[in-house]
Scaffold this motif. Structure first.
Motif, PDB file in Angstrom:
ATOM      1  N   LEU A 293       5.314  62.918 -31.179  1.00  0.00           N
ATOM      2  CA  LEU A 293       5.439  61.466 -31.278  1.00  0.00           C
ATOM      3  C   LEU A 293       6.702  61.097 -32.046  1.00  0.00           C
ATOM      4  O   LEU A 293       7.465  60.214 -31.629  1.00  0.00           O
ATOM      5  CB  LEU A 293       4.210  60.875 -31.960  1.00  0.00           C
ATOM      6  N   ARG A 294       6.925  61.773 -33.179  1.00  0.00           N
ATOM      7  CA  ARG A 294       8.114  61.480 -33.976  1.00  0.00           C
ATOM      8  C   ARG A 294       9.381  61.730 -33.169  1.00  0.00           C
ATOM      9  O   ARG A 294      10.312  60.919 -33.203  1.00  0.00           O
ATOM     10  CB  ARG A 294       8.115  62.351 -35.237  1.00  0.00           C
ATOM     11  N   ALA A 295       9.416  62.817 -32.427  1.00  0.00           N
ATOM     12  CA  ALA A 295      10.594  63.120 -31.608  1.00  0.00           C
ATOM     13  C   ALA A 295      10.825  62.026 -30.572  1.00  0.00           C
ATOM     14  O   ALA A 295      11.977  61.620 -30.326  1.00  0.00           O
ATOM     15  CB  ALA A 295      10.426  64.476 -30.933  1.00  0.00           C
ATOM     16  N   GLN A 296       9.750  61.496 -29.969  1.00  0.00           N
ATOM     17  CA  GLN A 296       9.896  60.434 -28.977  1.00  0.00           C
ATOM     18  C   GLN A 296      10.363  59.134 -29.629  1.00  0.00           C
ATOM     19  O   GLN A 296      11.204  58.419 -29.069  1.00  0.00           O
ATOM     20  CB  GLN A 296       8.579  60.201 -28.242  1.00  0.00           C
ATOM     21  N   ILE A 297       9.840  58.838 -30.811  1.00  0.00           N
ATOM     22  CA  ILE A 297      10.282  57.636 -31.511  1.00  0.00           C
ATOM     23  C   ILE A 297      11.775  57.710 -31.805  1.00  0.00           C
ATOM     24  O   ILE A 297      12.502  56.722 -31.657  1.00  0.00           O
ATOM     25  CB  ILE A 297       9.479  57.437 -32.810  1.00  0.00           C
ATOM     26  N   LEU A 298      12.239  58.874 -32.190  1.00  0.00           N
ATOM     27  CA  LEU A 298      13.672  59.023 -32.459  1.00  0.00           C
ATOM     28  C   LEU A 298      14.498  58.876 -31.187  1.00  0.00           C
ATOM     29  O   LEU A 298      15.605  58.326 -31.217  1.00  0.00           O
ATOM     30  CB  LEU A 298      13.934  60.364 -33.135  1.00  0.00           C
ATOM     31  N   ARG A 299      13.962  59.342 -30.052  1.00  0.00           N
ATOM     32  CA  ARG A 299      14.661  59.111 -28.773  1.00  0.00           C
ATOM     33  C   ARG A 299      14.663  57.624 -28.429  1.00  0.00           C
ATOM     34  O   ARG A 299      15.677  57.083 -27.949  1.00  0.00           O
ATOM     35  CB  ARG A 299      14.000  59.924 -27.660  1.00  0.00           C
ATOM     36  N   ASP A 300      13.533  56.968 -28.664  1.00  0.00           N
ATOM     37  CA  ASP A 300      13.469  55.511 -28.435  1.00  0.00           C
ATOM     38  C   ASP A 300      14.485  54.798 -29.325  1.00  0.00           C
ATOM     39  O   ASP A 300      15.181  53.867 -28.880  1.00  0.00           O
ATOM     40  CB  ASP A 300      12.064  54.978 -28.752  1.00  0.00           C
ATOM     41  N   ALA A 301      14.580  55.235 -30.588  1.00  0.00           N
ATOM     42  CA  ALA A 301      15.518  54.621 -31.526  1.00  0.00           C
ATOM     43  C   ALA A 301      16.959  54.810 -31.071  1.00  0.00           C
ATOM     44  O   ALA A 301      17.783  53.892 -31.166  1.00  0.00           O
ATOM     45  CB  ALA A 301      15.317  55.196 -32.924  1.00  0.00           C
ATOM     46  N   ALA A 302      17.277  55.986 -30.555  1.00  0.00           N
ATOM     47  CA  ALA A 302      18.637  56.239 -30.072  1.00  0.00           C
ATOM     48  C   ALA A 302      18.981  55.336 -28.895  1.00  0.00           C
ATOM     49  O   ALA A 302      20.095  54.799 -28.807  1.00  0.00           O
ATOM     50  CB  ALA A 302      18.779  57.712 -29.684  1.00  0.00           C
ATOM     51  N   ALA A 303      18.010  55.160 -27.988  1.00  0.00           N
ATOM     52  CA  ALA A 303      18.236  54.261 -26.843  1.00  0.00           C
ATOM     53  C   ALA A 303      18.430  52.828 -27.321  1.00  0.00           C
ATOM     54  O   ALA A 303      19.299  52.100 -26.820  1.00  0.00           O
ATOM     55  CB  ALA A 303      17.060  54.351 -25.874  1.00  0.00           C
ATOM     56  N   ALA A 304      17.641  52.423 -28.314  1.00  0.00           N
ATOM     57  CA  ALA A 304      17.767  51.068 -28.838  1.00  0.00           C
ATOM     58  C   ALA A 304      19.091  50.882 -29.570  1.00  0.00           C
ATOM     59  O   ALA A 304      19.730  49.833 -29.457  1.00  0.00           O
ATOM     60  CB  ALA A 304      16.591  50.763 -29.763  1.00  0.00           C
ATOM     61  N   GLU A 305      19.508  51.882 -30.341  1.00  0.00           N
ATOM     62  CA  GLU A 305      20.801  51.811 -31.029  1.00  0.00           C
ATOM     63  C   GLU A 305      21.933  51.571 -30.025  1.00  0.00           C
ATOM     64  O   GLU A 305      22.811  50.736 -30.246  1.00  0.00           O
ATOM     65  CB  GLU A 305      21.057  53.102 -31.806  1.00  0.00           C
ATOM     66  N   LYS A 306      21.903  52.305 -28.936  1.00  0.00           N
ATOM     67  CA  LYS A 306      22.939  52.162 -27.909  1.00  0.00           C
ATOM     68  C   LYS A 306      22.911  50.752 -27.315  1.00  0.00           C
ATOM     69  O   LYS A 306      23.955  50.117 -27.126  1.00  0.00           O
ATOM     70  CB  LYS A 306      22.724  53.206 -26.817  1.00  0.00           C
ATOM     71  N   PHE A 307      21.703  50.260 -27.032  1.00  0.00           N
ATOM     72  CA  PHE A 307      21.557  48.911 -26.472  1.00  0.00           C
ATOM     73  C   PHE A 307      22.102  47.868 -27.429  1.00  0.00           C
ATOM     74  O   PHE A 307      22.866  46.975 -27.022  1.00  0.00           O
ATOM     75  CB  PHE A 307      20.082  48.641 -26.168  1.00  0.00           C
ATOM     76  N   PHE A 308      21.724  47.949 -28.710  1.00  0.00           N
ATOM     77  CA  PHE A 308      22.135  46.926 -29.661  1.00  0.00           C
ATOM     78  C   PHE A 308      23.624  47.004 -29.981  1.00  0.00           C
ATOM     79  O   PHE A 308      24.251  45.983 -30.255  1.00  0.00           O
ATOM     80  CB  PHE A 308      21.288  47.007 -30.932  1.00  0.00           C
ATOM     81  N   ARG A 309      24.210  48.188 -29.933  1.00  0.00           N
ATOM     82  CA  ARG A 309      25.661  48.278 -30.107  1.00  0.00           C
ATOM     83  C   ARG A 309      26.386  47.528 -28.993  1.00  0.00           C
ATOM     84  O   ARG A 309      27.363  46.822 -29.238  1.00  0.00           O
ATOM     85  CB  ARG A 309      26.108  49.745 -30.158  1.00  0.00           C
ATOM     86  N   ARG A 310      25.901  47.709 -27.759  1.00  0.00           N
ATOM     87  CA  ARG A 310      26.503  46.962 -26.639  1.00  0.00           C
ATOM     88  C   ARG A 310      26.286  45.467 -26.823  1.00  0.00           C
ATOM     89  O   ARG A 310      27.184  44.660 -26.552  1.00  0.00           O
ATOM     90  CB  ARG A 310      25.904  47.426 -25.316  1.00  0.00           C
ATOM     91  N   LEU A 311      25.090  45.091 -27.265  1.00  0.00           N
ATOM     92  CA  LEU A 311      24.773  43.676 -27.458  1.00  0.00           C
ATOM     93  C   LEU A 311      25.652  43.063 -28.535  1.00  0.00           C
ATOM     94  O   LEU A 311      26.188  41.955 -28.361  1.00  0.00           O
ATOM     95  CB  LEU A 311      23.297  43.521 -27.826  1.00  0.00           C
TER      96      LEU A 311
END
Length: 321
Positions: A293-311
């Motif tokens: 679960l922790r590993a997936q949350i960190l993958r989710d966080a990485a995807a969100a980081e990329k999205f918010f940087r573009r935003l």
């Protein structure tokens, strides 16, 4: 200066004249915004007050309690949105059985004319009012000629071919389609509430989160979302990842809203937050272990980081900072 009145008795003597919109305006979506733009335009041209008349509780609570919709926005949230759209004043009329009994002519004469000094009324083509919703646009136009105000029609707004409506926004959010709902709202859908203690399991075995006791009647479908977390007391904002669900990895049963901040808290934990939902990431999943679960949350966080940087690169920085 924006003024909010909670009853007819609060209106000052000699109030008005006004250009006026009338409705529940739940969600305050882009169709509503178009109506308010017209109200403001007319008011400025006539040197009148730009105003809306809305109701609390929702009229169906009195006239059709078996059909009460789950509301997208609380009254305080609606007031903030009205202010942001350039209105000068709002009357939140308590909707009582007495108000429900007013026929169309009584409603117009006693409220729009006598109390609000309406010179222009802006509505959509499906506007209904008065006892049993017997009044319609033609009724309003006839009464306008009698009482001396103009009626202006604003056509419904379509978003990618779909008619924008509060019920449509509600349906999209409950399906988890928060990006599509955002296009209809003109902003991300937000959920507000207090920060409460969680079960403590996630903080020990996965990642620490803020746990929200929501005060919103409508919630996005269970799943994981890219969100922006806002502290109304300090003005701090954080890009974040939010899970709505029952924590199946830990055999949870109660629905919870848990948010993982992508930036340091840098200060005290807020007592209240607002979560703006930008995009759905995935369904809620039961993982074999807390480590997975922790590993997936960190993958989710990485995807969100990329999205918010573009935003942040494409949008004004005050969205997130």
């Amino acid at each position: 200066m924006f003024a909010a009145y909670r009853s007819l008795q609060e209106l000052p003597a000699g109030f008005g004249p006004t250009a006026l919109a009338i409705g529940n305006f739940d969600g305050v979506h882009v169709g509503h915004a178009r109506i308010f733009q017209e109200v403001v335009r007319i008011a400025r041209a006539g040197q009148w007050q730009a105003m809306t008349l809305t109701f609390d509780p929702h009229p169906t609570r009195i006239v059709a309690p078996d059909r009460i919709p789950r509301l997208l926005t609380s009254v305080p949230a609606r007031l903030d949105l009205f202010r942001g759209l350039g209105l000068d004043a709002v009357l939140v009329l308590p909707f009582t059985a007495e108000v429900a009994r007013l026929d169309a002519e009584e409603f117009v004469g006693a409220i729009l004319v006598s109390k609000l000094a309406a010179r222009a009324v802006v509505v959509g083509p499906n506007f209904r009012f008065g006892r049993g919703q017997a009044g319609h646009v033609a009724t309003l136009e006839s009464l306008g000629r009698r009482f001396g105000f103009q009626v202006h029609l604003v056509e419904p707004v379509r978003c990618r071919g779909e008619l924008v409506s509060s019920s449509g926004v509600r349906r999209l959010i409950e399906q988890g389609s928060v990006s599509r709902a955002m296009r209809m709202l003109g902003r991300p859908f937000s959920v507000e509430g207090r920060i409460v203690r969680g079960h403590g399991v996630g903080a020990k075995q996965a990642v620490p989160t803020l746990n929200l006791a929501h005060e919103t009647e409508v919630l996005p479908a269970r799943g994981v979302y890219m969100t922006c977390t806002f502290d109304p007391d300090s003005g701090r904002r954080w890009p974040s990842v939010t899970n709505i669900g029952v924590r199946p990895t830990f055999d949870g049963a109660d629905l919870s809203i848990e948010t993982f901040l992508l930036r340091p808290l840098d200060g005290d934990t807020p007592s209240r937050i607002s979560l703006a939902f930008w995009r759905r990431i995935r369904d809620e999943i039961k993982f074999p272990s807390a480590e997975q679960l922790r590993a997936q949350i960190l993958r989710d966080a990485a995807a969100a980081e990329k999205f918010f940087r573009r935003l942040e690169a494409a949008q004004p920085k005050e969205i997130l900072t």
